[in-house]
Design an enzyme around this catalytic site. Structure first.
Site, mmCIF file in Angstrom:
data_model
loop_
_atom_site.group_PDB
_atom_site.id
_atom_site.type_symbol
_atom_site.label_atom_id
_atom_site.label_comp_id
_atom_site.label_asym_id
_atom_site.label_seq_id
_atom_site.Cartn_x
_atom_site.Cartn_y
_atom_site.Cartn_z
ATOM 1 N N GLY A 1 0.809 -1.215 0.000
ATOM 2 C CA GLY A 1 0.000 0.000 0.000
ATOM 3 C C GLY A 1 0.843 1.266 0.000
ATOM 4 O O GLY A 1 0.542 2.228 -0.716
ATOM 5 N N SER A 2 1.914 1.270 0.765
ATOM 6 C CA SER A 2 2.740 2.478 0.854
ATOM 7 C C SER A 2 3.364 2.824 -0.493
ATOM 8 O O SER A 2 3.338 3.981 -0.929
ATOM 9 C CB SER A 2 3.842 2.300 1.902
ATOM 10 O OG SER A 2 3.279 2.058 3.167
ATOM 11 N N SER B 1 -3.371 -3.509 -0.672
ATOM 12 C CA SER B 1 -2.275 -4.206 -0.014
ATOM 13 C C SER B 1 -2.778 -5.559 0.470
ATOM 14 O O SER B 1 -3.786 -5.643 1.171
ATOM 15 C CB SER B 1 -1.796 -3.368 1.175
ATOM 16 O OG SER B 1 -0.844 -4.095 1.917
ATOM 17 N N ALA B 2 -2.060 -6.613 0.101
ATOM 18 C CA ALA B 2 -2.562 -7.968 0.355
ATOM 19 C C ALA B 2 -2.688 -8.302 1.836
ATOM 20 O O ALA B 2 -3.617 -8.992 2.245
ATOM 21 C CB ALA B 2 -1.656 -8.993 -0.333
ATOM 22 N N HIS B 3 -1.739 -7.813 2.666
ATOM 23 C CA HIS B 3 -1.748 -8.277 4.063
ATOM 24 C C HIS B 3 -2.903 -7.720 4.886
ATOM 25 O O HIS B 3 -3.095 -8.114 6.026
ATOM 26 C CB HIS B 3 -0.392 -8.007 4.740
ATOM 27 C CG HIS B 3 -0.133 -6.592 5.149
ATOM 28 N ND1 HIS B 3 -0.328 -6.159 6.434
ATOM 29 C CD2 HIS B 3 0.301 -5.519 4.446
ATOM 30 C CE1 HIS B 3 0.014 -4.864 6.511
ATOM 31 N NE2 HIS B 3 0.384 -4.464 5.322
ATOM 32 N N THR C 1 12.404 -7.770 -9.958
ATOM 33 C CA THR C 1 12.012 -9.133 -10.307
ATOM 34 C C THR C 1 10.641 -9.468 -9.730
ATOM 35 O O THR C 1 10.378 -9.225 -8.555
ATOM 36 C CB THR C 1 13.066 -10.138 -9.808
ATOM 37 O OG1 THR C 1 14.314 -9.790 -10.420
ATOM 38 C CG2 THR C 1 12.690 -11.568 -10.164
ATOM 39 N N CYS D 1 1.329 2.874 12.995
ATOM 40 C CA CYS D 1 2.471 3.617 12.485
ATOM 41 C C CYS D 1 2.810 4.792 13.372
ATOM 42 O O CYS D 1 3.940 5.235 13.442
ATOM 43 C CB CYS D 1 2.202 4.124 11.079
ATOM 44 S SG CYS D 1 1.553 2.860 10.021
HETATM 45 C C1 LIG Z 1 -1.845 -0.449 5.937
HETATM 46 C C2 LIG Z 1 -2.224 0.739 5.124
HETATM 47 C C3 LIG Z 1 -1.356 1.271 4.152
HETATM 48 C C4 LIG Z 1 0.052 0.741 3.949
HETATM 49 O O1 LIG Z 1 0.063 -0.498 3.345
HETATM 50 P P1 LIG Z 1 1.403 -1.386 3.404
HETATM 51 O O2 LIG Z 1 1.134 -2.501 2.463
HETATM 52 O O3 LIG Z 1 1.522 -1.858 4.810
HETATM 53 O O4 LIG Z 1 2.514 -0.523 2.968
HETATM 54 C C5 LIG Z 1 -1.786 2.335 3.395
HETATM 55 N N1 LIG Z 1 -3.013 2.861 3.569
HETATM 56 C C6 LIG Z 1 -3.872 2.388 4.486
HETATM 57 C C7 LIG Z 1 -5.218 3.000 4.608
HETATM 58 C C8 LIG Z 1 -3.506 1.321 5.298
HETATM 59 O O5 LIG Z 1 -4.355 0.872 6.219
#
Ligand SMILES: *Cc1c(COP(=O)(O)O)cnc(C)c1O
Length: 394
Positions: free
Chosen positions: A70-71, A199-201, A237, A325
């Site tokens: 996501g970042s 973001s997958a996690h 990669t 964070c």
């Molecule tokens: C967790 C989060 C991110 C960051 O995602 P990562 O994959 O951990 O870098 C960005 N935006 C929101 C709203 C999130 O909750």
């Protein structure tokens, strides 16, 4: 007893997704860019994952770009849009409640690339007003970036209206949908979204993999230069196992969406009711209407959020104070402050983020421990002892 109520920070990897990933760590380890059989085998898996993710959000496969999460997707959308405009337009409109990946990118662009940023305020429920957005637009506006749903207090934004407006004005519209993928039905065409971060996690996929959806025709500068992966747009990669796991997890999340939403939001509502009725001097942060099914955020007067977190942790319950964070810093959350919550109350906020594995017993136990912790902490709080009896000091 162990209770995990921090699903907005990260989620457990789905077992089915893990099984799908495993062969790509070992016997199917080829580089998808290689022309030989090893490469073709890996590249077929990446193609299938790309197709799957695209179809789940109504996009085309060639509009899906894999990133590290996501970042990175957020950084790319903002920096890429500004840099592609080459100084012709230098104004971004975003909100006061974005994730740090958006906030700090905006601050970077303001400091280093001469960009002007408007941070739209939110109402007490945490929602932006489309009218405010309309009046913030200038001839210089290159991009609007409004998150789909907030990670701290769960407010869901009026994405369809914002998308329709941006389309009419010919302004790019990006949304950080990281918190929304598993619970919201997302069709990038119906919602007129030009770019979307995921973001997958956050939906039971693996960590370290994400997507930036980029509508075809949108001009975006590259963020990561190097090899020709992702149609020359994002070097590095290709991570076959993570990509396979992400697609599998998203498919499961979308398949079970309605079922999970109904069950989780019922647990959420029962918990909110119980806490507001059973514990005095408590405030729900964010509204009840446009709220993620899994999000509860409370402030408890006279106590630091951190102290509650530690007490719950001692009892095996994982929650979060502020956002993961920003905890560790003494600053109260910019999101809770943006709701108009006074600073002392913002300091006392706690997020409970439920998930598909959360049970009624989990919430029962959490309520019991929470009530005891709050009573214990207030008993030793000088502020509480001074003020109680006179009612709320807010
Ligand atoms: C967790 C989060 C991110 C960051 O995602 P990562 O994959 O951990 O870098 C960005 N935006 C929101 C709203 C999130 O909750």
């Amino acid at each position: 007893m162990k209770v995990y109520l921090d699903n907005s920070a990260t989620t457990a990897l789905d077992e089915h997704a893990l099984a799908a990933m495993m062969p790509y760590f070992t016997e199917k380890f080829g580089n998808p860019s290689s022309l030989h059989a090893y490469g073709r085998e890996a590249s077929a898996a990446v193609d299938a994952a790309r197709d799957k993710i695209a179809s789940l959000i109504g996009a085309r496969a060639n509009e899906i770009y894999f990133t590290s999460g996501g970042s990175e997707s957020d950084n790319w959308a903002l920096k890429g849009a500004v840099r592609a405009a080459r100084g012709t337009r230098k104004h971004i409109i975003t909100t006061a409640i974005e994730h740090p990946a958006i906030m700090e990118t905006c601050e970077y662009l303001e400091k280093n690339e001469d960009v002007n940023v408007t941070y739209l305020p939110v109402d007490k429920d945490g929602r932006v007003s489309v009218e405010d957005l309309k009046s913030a637009v200038t001839d210089d506006t290159v991009l609007v970036s409004v998150m789909f749903a907030n990670n701290e207090m769960g407010a869901i934004q009026p994405i369809a209206e914002i998308g329709a407006f941006c389309k009419e004005e010919g302004i790019l519209f990006h949304t950080d949908a990281v918190q929304a993928m598993d619970s919201q039905k997302i069709d990038v065409n119906a919602l007129n979204i030009d770019m979307l971060s995921m973001s997958a996690h956050k939906f039971h996929g693996p960590k370290g993999i994400g997507v930036l959806y980029i509508r075809s025709g949108v001009r975006l500068a590259r963020l990561i230069a190097g090899g020709h992966q992702e149609r020359h747009m994002r070097a590095g990669t290709t991570d076959t196992p993570l990509i396979v796991g992400m697609a599998d997890a998203l498919e499961t999340a979308c398949r079970d969406r309605e079922k999970n939403n109904a069950r989780i939001s019922a647990l959420r509502d029962a918990f909110i009711k119980r806490v507001t009725e059973g514990i005095p001097y408590v405030h729900l942060n964010g509204g009840t209407e446009h709220r993620l099914p899994n999000n509860v955020n409370f402030s408890f007067e006279f106590i630091e959020g951190e102290s509650i977190l530690i007490n719950l942790d001692l009892a095996g319950i994982a929650v979060s104070s502020g956002s993961a964070c920003s905890s560790g810093s003494l600053e109260p959350s910019h999101v809770i402050l943006a709701l108009g919550v006074p600073e002392e109350l913002a300091h006392s906020s706690i997020r409970f983020s439920l998930g598909r594995d959360t049970t009624e017993e989990d919430m029962e136990y959490t309520y019991k421990v929470l009530k005891e912790s709050v009573e214990k902490l207030r008993a030793i709080s000088p502020l509480f002892n001074m003020e109680k009896g006179t009612g709320s000091y807010v």
